[in-house]
Design a protein around this motif. Sequence first.
Motif, PDB file in Angstrom:
ATOM      1  N   GLU A  37      22.203  20.976  42.907  1.00  0.00           N
ATOM      2  CA  GLU A  37      21.386  21.876  43.722  1.00  0.00           C
ATOM      3  C   GLU A  37      20.299  21.110  44.470  1.00  0.00           C
ATOM      4  O   GLU A  37      19.680  20.208  43.913  1.00  0.00           O
ATOM      5  N   TYR A  38      20.089  21.505  45.718  1.00  0.00           N
ATOM      6  CA  TYR A  38      18.984  21.037  46.545  1.00  0.00           C
ATOM      7  C   TYR A  38      18.115  22.265  46.826  1.00  0.00           C
ATOM      8  O   TYR A  38      18.316  22.962  47.833  1.00  0.00           O
ATOM      9  N   PRO A  39      17.159  22.602  45.956  1.00  0.00           N
ATOM     10  CA  PRO A  39      16.375  23.830  46.118  1.00  0.00           C
ATOM     11  C   PRO A  39      15.627  23.930  47.449  1.00  0.00           C
ATOM     12  O   PRO A  39      15.472  25.029  47.982  1.00  0.00           O
ATOM     13  N   GLN A  40      15.176  22.806  47.980  1.00  0.00           N
ATOM     14  CA  GLN A  40      14.380  22.871  49.202  1.00  0.00           C
ATOM     15  C   GLN A  40      15.191  23.333  50.410  1.00  0.00           C
ATOM     16  O   GLN A  40      14.654  23.941  51.316  1.00  0.00           O
ATOM     17  N   SER A  41      16.498  23.054  50.408  1.00  0.00           N
ATOM     18  CA  SER A  41      17.343  23.501  51.522  1.00  0.00           C
ATOM     19  C   SER A  41      18.185  24.714  51.143  1.00  0.00           C
ATOM     20  O   SER A  41      18.864  25.287  51.997  1.00  0.00           O
ATOM     21  N   GLY A  42      18.174  25.073  49.851  1.00  0.00           N
ATOM     22  CA  GLY A  42      18.957  26.211  49.386  1.00  0.00           C
ATOM     23  C   GLY A  42      20.433  25.912  49.217  1.00  0.00           C
ATOM     24  O   GLY A  42      21.246  26.823  49.101  1.00  0.00           O
ATOM     25  N   VAL A  93      13.081  13.423  43.021  1.00  0.00           N
ATOM     26  CA  VAL A  93      13.178  13.665  41.581  1.00  0.00           C
ATOM     27  C   VAL A  93      14.558  14.257  41.323  1.00  0.00           C
ATOM     28  O   VAL A  93      14.962  15.224  41.970  1.00  0.00           O
ATOM     29  N   SER A  94      15.269  13.650  40.393  1.00  0.00           N
ATOM     30  CA  SER A  94      16.584  14.125  39.991  1.00  0.00           C
ATOM     31  C   SER A  94      16.496  14.585  38.535  1.00  0.00           C
ATOM     32  O   SER A  94      16.076  13.822  37.666  1.00  0.00           O
ATOM     33  N   ILE A  95      16.897  15.824  38.294  1.00  0.00           N
ATOM     34  CA  ILE A  95      16.931  16.370  36.940  1.00  0.00           C
ATOM     35  C   ILE A  95      18.402  16.552  36.593  1.00  0.00           C
ATOM     36  O   ILE A  95      19.109  17.325  37.258  1.00  0.00           O
ATOM     37  N   MET A  96      18.865  15.806  35.588  1.00  0.00           N
ATOM     38  CA  MET A  96      20.280  15.836  35.215  1.00  0.00           C
ATOM     39  C   MET A  96      20.461  16.413  33.824  1.00  0.00           C
ATOM     40  O   MET A  96      19.768  16.013  32.894  1.00  0.00           O
ATOM     41  N   GLU A  97      21.420  17.320  33.715  1.00  0.00           N
ATOM     42  CA  GLU A  97      21.802  17.891  32.426  1.00  0.00           C
ATOM     43  C   GLU A  97      23.198  17.372  32.085  1.00  0.00           C
ATOM     44  O   GLU A  97      24.134  17.524  32.877  1.00  0.00           O
ATOM     45  N   PHE A  98      23.315  16.757  30.923  1.00  0.00           N
ATOM     46  CA  PHE A  98      24.566  16.135  30.489  1.00  0.00           C
ATOM     47  C   PHE A  98      25.334  17.017  29.507  1.00  0.00           C
ATOM     48  O   PHE A  98      24.738  17.777  28.734  1.00  0.00           O
ATOM     49  N   ARG A  99      26.645  16.886  29.554  1.00  0.00           N
ATOM     50  CA  ARG A  99      27.524  17.456  28.544  1.00  0.00           C
ATOM     51  C   ARG A  99      28.610  16.422  28.286  1.00  0.00           C
ATOM     52  O   ARG A  99      29.255  15.941  29.226  1.00  0.00           O
ATOM     53  N   GLY A 101      28.442  13.319  27.673  1.00  0.00           N
ATOM     54  CA  GLY A 101      28.205  12.027  28.307  1.00  0.00           C
ATOM     55  C   GLY A 101      28.286  11.995  29.822  1.00  0.00           C
ATOM     56  O   GLY A 101      28.141  10.943  30.420  1.00  0.00           O
ATOM     57  N   LYS A 102      28.525  13.145  30.451  1.00  0.00           N
ATOM     58  CA  LYS A 102      28.585  13.196  31.916  1.00  0.00           C
ATOM     59  C   LYS A 102      27.689  14.316  32.435  1.00  0.00           C
ATOM     60  O   LYS A 102      27.400  15.278  31.731  1.00  0.00           O
ATOM     61  N   VAL A 103      27.287  14.199  33.700  1.00  0.00           N
ATOM     62  CA  VAL A 103      26.393  15.182  34.302  1.00  0.00           C
ATOM     63  C   VAL A 103      27.169  16.452  34.642  1.00  0.00           C
ATOM     64  O   VAL A 103      28.164  16.420  35.367  1.00  0.00           O
ATOM     65  N   LEU A 104      26.665  17.572  34.118  1.00  0.00           N
ATOM     66  CA  LEU A 104      27.236  18.881  34.409  1.00  0.00           C
ATOM     67  C   LEU A 104      26.428  19.586  35.497  1.00  0.00           C
ATOM     68  O   LEU A 104      26.975  20.298  36.330  1.00  0.00           O
ATOM     69  N   HIS A 105      25.111  19.349  35.501  1.00  0.00           N
ATOM     70  CA  HIS A 105      24.227  20.006  36.470  1.00  0.00           C
ATOM     71  C   HIS A 105      23.124  19.039  36.879  1.00  0.00           C
ATOM     72  O   HIS A 105      22.537  18.367  36.032  1.00  0.00           O
ATOM     73  N   GLU A 106      22.864  18.971  38.174  1.00  0.00           N
ATOM     74  CA  GLU A 106      21.777  18.146  38.698  1.00  0.00           C
ATOM     75  C   GLU A 106      20.996  18.960  39.712  1.00  0.00           C
ATOM     76  O   GLU A 106      21.577  19.696  40.513  1.00  0.00           O
ATOM     77  N   THR A 107      19.685  18.828  39.667  1.00  0.00           N
ATOM     78  CA  THR A 107      18.812  19.405  40.681  1.00  0.00           C
ATOM     79  C   THR A 107      18.021  18.254  41.277  1.00  0.00           C
ATOM     80  O   THR A 107      17.468  17.436  40.542  1.00  0.00           O
ATOM     81  N   GLN A 108      17.980  18.177  42.606  1.00  0.00           N
ATOM     82  CA  GLN A 108      17.238  17.113  43.278  1.00  0.00           C
ATOM     83  C   GLN A 108      16.185  17.718  44.202  1.00  0.00           C
ATOM     84  O   GLN A 108      16.475  18.638  44.970  1.00  0.00           O
ATOM     85  N   TYR A 109      14.978  17.164  44.093  1.00  0.00           N
ATOM     86  CA  TYR A 109      13.861  17.552  44.959  1.00  0.00           C
ATOM     87  C   TYR A 109      13.503  16.355  45.823  1.00  0.00           C
ATOM     88  O   TYR A 109      13.437  15.226  45.334  1.00  0.00           O
ATOM     89  N   PHE A 110      13.242  16.588  47.099  1.00  0.00           N
ATOM     90  CA  PHE A 110      12.928  15.538  48.062  1.00  0.00           C
ATOM     91  C   PHE A 110      11.563  15.813  48.696  1.00  0.00           C
ATOM     92  O   PHE A 110      11.281  16.954  49.053  1.00  0.00           O
TER      93      PHE A 110
END
Length: 130
Positions: A37-42, A93-99, A101-110
């Motif tokens: 997800e890129y929250p700033q651009s939706g 800033v990258s927020i990564m949630e793992f399952r 051993g791999k990333v299932l969800h990432e949110t990035q803020y710029f």
Amino acid sequence: MMEVQNVRTALDRHWAASAAGDQVAEHEIYHDDAVCEYPQSGEIIHGRHNLQALRSHHPGKPSGFVVRRIVGQGNLWVTEYAITYESKPVYTVSIMEFRDGKVLHETQYFADAFAAPAWRAQWVERKIGL
């Protein structure tokens, strides 16, 4: 402890590949059904394939990439870094949630750099550059 080391090693490989422009190695960290997800651009990118395609078609190749810090434990990890596009740093800033051993969800803020206001100069230390 071993799981933490495995995730940290995977993150180090991921960010090094990103900095080098190695699109294949950069995206090995993601599950096939990962969501970014890129929250700033939706925008929401579904799937590793779409994420890799999107990043592979970015019109501007970064001229700099600096990881500022990585912190995390268990399945949640945060990376602060700066990417330079056309001589302009973009703080990320990258927020990564793992399952498994791999990333299932990432949110990035710029965020773009901005000039520090003069009124607070007496209370701050100035850091120049990335």
